[in-house]
Design an enzyme around this catalytic site. Structure first.
Site, PDB file in Angstrom:
ATOM      1  N   LYS A 262      47.845  24.052  -6.880  1.00  0.00           N
ATOM      2  CA  LYS A 262      49.022  23.709  -5.971  1.00  0.00           C
ATOM      3  C   LYS A 262      50.196  23.952  -6.733  1.00  0.00           C
ATOM      4  O   LYS A 262      50.270  23.755  -7.893  1.00  0.00           O
ATOM      5  CB  LYS A 262      48.831  22.378  -5.650  1.00  0.00           C
ATOM      6  CG  LYS A 262      47.831  21.889  -4.637  1.00  0.00           C
ATOM      7  CD  LYS A 262      47.903  20.307  -4.092  1.00  0.00           C
ATOM      8  CE  LYS A 262      46.791  20.057  -3.133  1.00  0.00           C
ATOM      9  NZ  LYS A 262      46.982  20.972  -1.733  1.00  0.00           N
ATOM     10  N   ARG A 336      36.714  19.322   2.540  1.00  0.00           N
ATOM     11  CA  ARG A 336      35.634  19.576   3.261  1.00  0.00           C
ATOM     12  C   ARG A 336      34.370  19.678   2.670  1.00  0.00           C
ATOM     13  O   ARG A 336      33.143  19.522   3.059  1.00  0.00           O
ATOM     14  CB  ARG A 336      35.933  20.841   3.957  1.00  0.00           C
ATOM     15  CG  ARG A 336      36.041  22.076   3.148  1.00  0.00           C
ATOM     16  CD  ARG A 336      37.032  23.162   4.043  1.00  0.00           C
ATOM     17  NE  ARG A 336      38.323  22.726   4.103  1.00  0.00           N
ATOM     18  CZ  ARG A 336      39.199  23.451   4.830  1.00  0.00           C
ATOM     19  NH1 ARG A 336      38.886  24.781   5.487  1.00  0.00           N
ATOM     20  NH2 ARG A 336      40.507  23.485   4.760  1.00  0.00           N
TER      21      ARG A 336
HETATM   22  N1  BES Z   1      44.613  17.157   0.351  1.00  0.00           N
HETATM   23  C1  BES Z   1      45.084  18.517   0.736  1.00  0.00           C
HETATM   24  C2  BES Z   1      45.520  18.406   2.018  1.00  0.00           C
HETATM   25  C3  BES Z   1      47.087  17.771   2.220  1.00  0.00           C
HETATM   26  C4  BES Z   1      48.084  18.799   1.674  1.00  0.00           C
HETATM   27  C5  BES Z   1      47.303  16.894   2.713  1.00  0.00           C
HETATM   28  C6  BES Z   1      49.431  18.563   1.786  1.00  0.00           C
HETATM   29  C7  BES Z   1      48.562  16.186   2.777  1.00  0.00           C
HETATM   30  C8  BES Z   1      49.644  17.136   2.275  1.00  0.00           C
HETATM   31  C9  BES Z   1      43.733  19.500   0.887  1.00  0.00           C
HETATM   32  O1  BES Z   1      42.834  19.377  -0.110  1.00  0.00           O
HETATM   33  C10 BES Z   1      44.040  20.834   0.708  1.00  0.00           C
HETATM   34  O2  BES Z   1      44.714  21.398  -0.194  1.00  0.00           O
HETATM   35  N2  BES Z   1      44.300  21.692   1.888  1.00  0.00           N
HETATM   36  C11 BES Z   1      44.723  22.980   2.033  1.00  0.00           C
HETATM   37  C12 BES Z   1      43.637  23.767   2.598  1.00  0.00           C
HETATM   38  C13 BES Z   1      43.910  25.296   2.716  1.00  0.00           C
HETATM   39  C14 BES Z   1      43.653  25.759   1.318  1.00  0.00           C
HETATM   40  C15 BES Z   1      42.861  25.922   3.595  1.00  0.00           C
HETATM   41  C16 BES Z   1      45.906  22.711   2.613  1.00  0.00           C
HETATM   42  O3  BES Z   1      46.066  22.247   3.711  1.00  0.00           O
HETATM   43  O4  BES Z   1      46.784  23.292   2.211  1.00  0.00           O
HETATM   44 MN    MN Z   2      43.097  20.412  -1.745  1.00  0.00          MN
END
Ligand code: BES
Ligand code: MN
Ligand code: ZN
Length: 522
Positions: A262, A336
């Site tokens: 990230k 997931r």
């Molecule tokens: N924990 C995150 C989701 C999230 C992101 C919650 C920002 C709150 C704020 C999750 O694990 C994630 O990173 N999801 C990705 C999925 C994507 C790679 C398909 C996302 O939402 O960017």
């Molecule tokens: Mn994630």
């Protein structure tokens, strides 16, 4: 904090010795002859006080009122939402270092929902995170008396609200703790600490999880020095033969994204990625106090998502507990992966329903913002029950679709399924991925990415959706399990039911107890 409910007139309120007296003033109130009413009437007449929710006027050391400080606050039409607004406006006053005992009196009629809103709002305002701070005082507020005209009428709502308030505070506390103070091991210890008064807790480590064949969960954990934990909580309030509700909480104690790293900005907030797990802990905390006649299982797959020499790489294929192979195209879609194995494991409890709670997608925040959690369900009754539980708890959610076409983007050339689809409809495709692991068990998924915590100056966990879940579980007492439908029927119903869920909560309530009506509606 200690809450107390009592019958209290305004005359009696005026003689209550306390640090703060809050008088909730609804529209159309007919002031009596007591001292508080006299001030209230005068202030309303002069325009110094308004009925509008949150408008307030402070009085100090009045010779006619025993409280040191008095706040008259407008609460609009007196419904739960307005009372919430009124109490929220007093958050700073309630946090004051000299406010040890507060009395909140409803000048007008108080509904159960309004009393619950007051309890929750006051508890929320009084919570202060302190665990990793050496300075900063604990809030002084220790006793809150809620005064109403008819205490018996609102007693049940009050009891539920105080239990929820404790559960919410517990969930907030664990979600707020930084990742190095809330590792999977520490989270499991917190869960063990809840094992009393009808609650039991089992914790599975890496060896057992491997034995169970949870290849997807293990894949996420393999990049971290912290060993994973699979937490299993049980509460048996009903006969052993009664099928339980299984709650599954995403417990990523820190989400760096893994090799699909990230960006640095706001990455600290990924300590909240165990908000779903925290809400499950909060629910069990509240169950101890409420002891409802239901059986509940709480499952928390807990681990970190880290980049490392041992970490999973984009393109890696892993085998989940139910045998499906998964191509991990993006290691940041880890929630997931841990949830799918927990959902497979959940089936062994033969649940009447299973609900997963997860800070799953940024896309859900884009879709719904920070007001409502995303609700996805393959079962109409379950969806309706959760939706109205959210309404009752003022912990709102919004139904999202699950049409099969949304799942098409998850196709993989190298495995049975990929862990991500394109950017479009990201919250829905994530839900479609989870649905593949639910079989014919009534299942719902709450995406709480936008509601589990606040960013910015008020950064901190909210404890949502503990209120929604508790109201849902209380609603399950003595009610038939949601009926299982064949996939074909469920598919047909899905699209149209989304429209039904958008209508007034009353419709949802009808659907709740009368499935035939609900089906006709569609
Ligand atoms: N924990 C995150 C989701 C999230 C992101 C919650 C920002 C709150 C704020 C999750 O694990 C994630 O990173 N999801 C990705 C999925 C994507 C790679 C398909 C996302 O939402 O960017
Ligand atoms: Mn994630
Ligand atoms: Zn995550």
């Amino acid at each position: 904090m200690n809450f107390e409910l009592t019958k209290l007139s305004l005359t009696q309120a005026a003689s209550q010795k306390c640090d703060l007296l809050v008088v909730l003033v609804p529209e159309g109130i007919k002031p009596g002859k007591d001292a508080v009413s006299a001030v209230m009437a005068q202030a309303l007449k002069s325009g110094d006080l308004e009925y509008k929710a949150g408008k307030n006027l402070q009085i100090y050391a009045s010779p006619l009122i025993a409280a040191r400080r008095t706040i008259l606050v407008g609460c609009g039409d007196g419904n739960a939402r307005s009372v919430r607004q009124a109490c929220a406006a007093l958050a700073a006053a309630l946090k004051g270092p000299s406010i040890k005992k507060a009395v909140l009196v409803f000048a007008g009629k108080a509904t159960g929902e309004a009393v619950a809103a007051a309890v929750q709002c006051v508890a929320e305002a009084a919570y202060v995170y302190r665990t990793t701070k050496t300075k900063g005082e604990a809030p002084a507020l220790a006793r809150v008396v809620i005064g109403v005209e008819d205490a018996a009428a609102v007693k049940a709502a009050f009891t539920t609200a105080t239990a929820i308030a404790e559960g919410v505070a517990f969930a907030r506390e664990w979600a707020n703790r930084p990742a190095n103070h809330a590792t999977p091991t520490l989270l499991a210890q917190a869960a063990k600490g809840l094992a009393k008064g009808g609650i039991t807790c089992k914790v599975h480590g890496p060896a057992e999880v491997e034995r169970l064949g949870m290849g997807a969960f293990m894949a996420v954990a393999q990049g971290s020095e912290q060993p994973l934990r699979l937490i299993e909580l049980r509460y048996n309030g009903a006969a052993k033969s009664e099928a339980p509700v299984v709650l599954v909480g995403k417990g990523i104690t820190f989400d760096t994204g893994g090799i699909s790293l990230k960006p640095a900005a706001e990455m600290d907030e990924m300590k909240f990625d165990m908000g779903g797990a925290a809400s499950v802990l909060g629910v069990f905390n509240a169950l101890v106090h409420l002891k409802p006649a239901v059986n509940v299982v709480g499952l928390i797959p807990a681990c970190e998502n880290m980049p490392d020499g041992k970490a999973i790489k984009p393109g890696d294929v892993v085998t989940s507990m139910n045998g499906q192979t998964i191509e991990i195209l993006n290691t940041d879609a880890e929630g997931r992966l841990v949830l799918c194995d927990a959902l497979t494991y959940a089936a062994r409890f033969k649940p009447r329903a299973m609900v997963d709670i997860a800070t799953l997608t940024g896309a859900c925040v884009i879709a719904l913002g920070n007001q409502r959690s995303g609700l996805f369900s393959s079962n109409e009754q379950l969806a309706a029950r959760l939706q109205s539980a959210g309404d009752a708890a003022q912990d709102l959610c919004w139904r999202m679709p699950l049409d099969d076409e949304y799942g098409e983007g998850l196709r993989s050339n190298f495995a049975d399924v990929a862990n991500v689809a394109g950017r479009a409809g990201g919250a829905i495709t994530a839900a479609k991925f989870l649905q593949r692991f639910t079989g014919d068990i009534p299942w719902a998924h709450l995406d709480i990415a936008g509601t589990a915590w606040k960013s910015g100056a008020a950064k901190g966990a909210t404890g949502r959706p503990v209120g929604l879940l508790i109201h849902y579980l209380l609603g399950e007492v003595g009610v038939a399990a949601p009926t299982r439908k064949s996939t074909r029927v469920a598919k047909k119903v899905t699209g149209a039911a989304t429209t039904a869920a958008k209508s007034a909560p009353k419709v949802a309530k009808t659907a709740e107890r009368a499935p035939r009506v609900a089906r006709k509606m569609v």
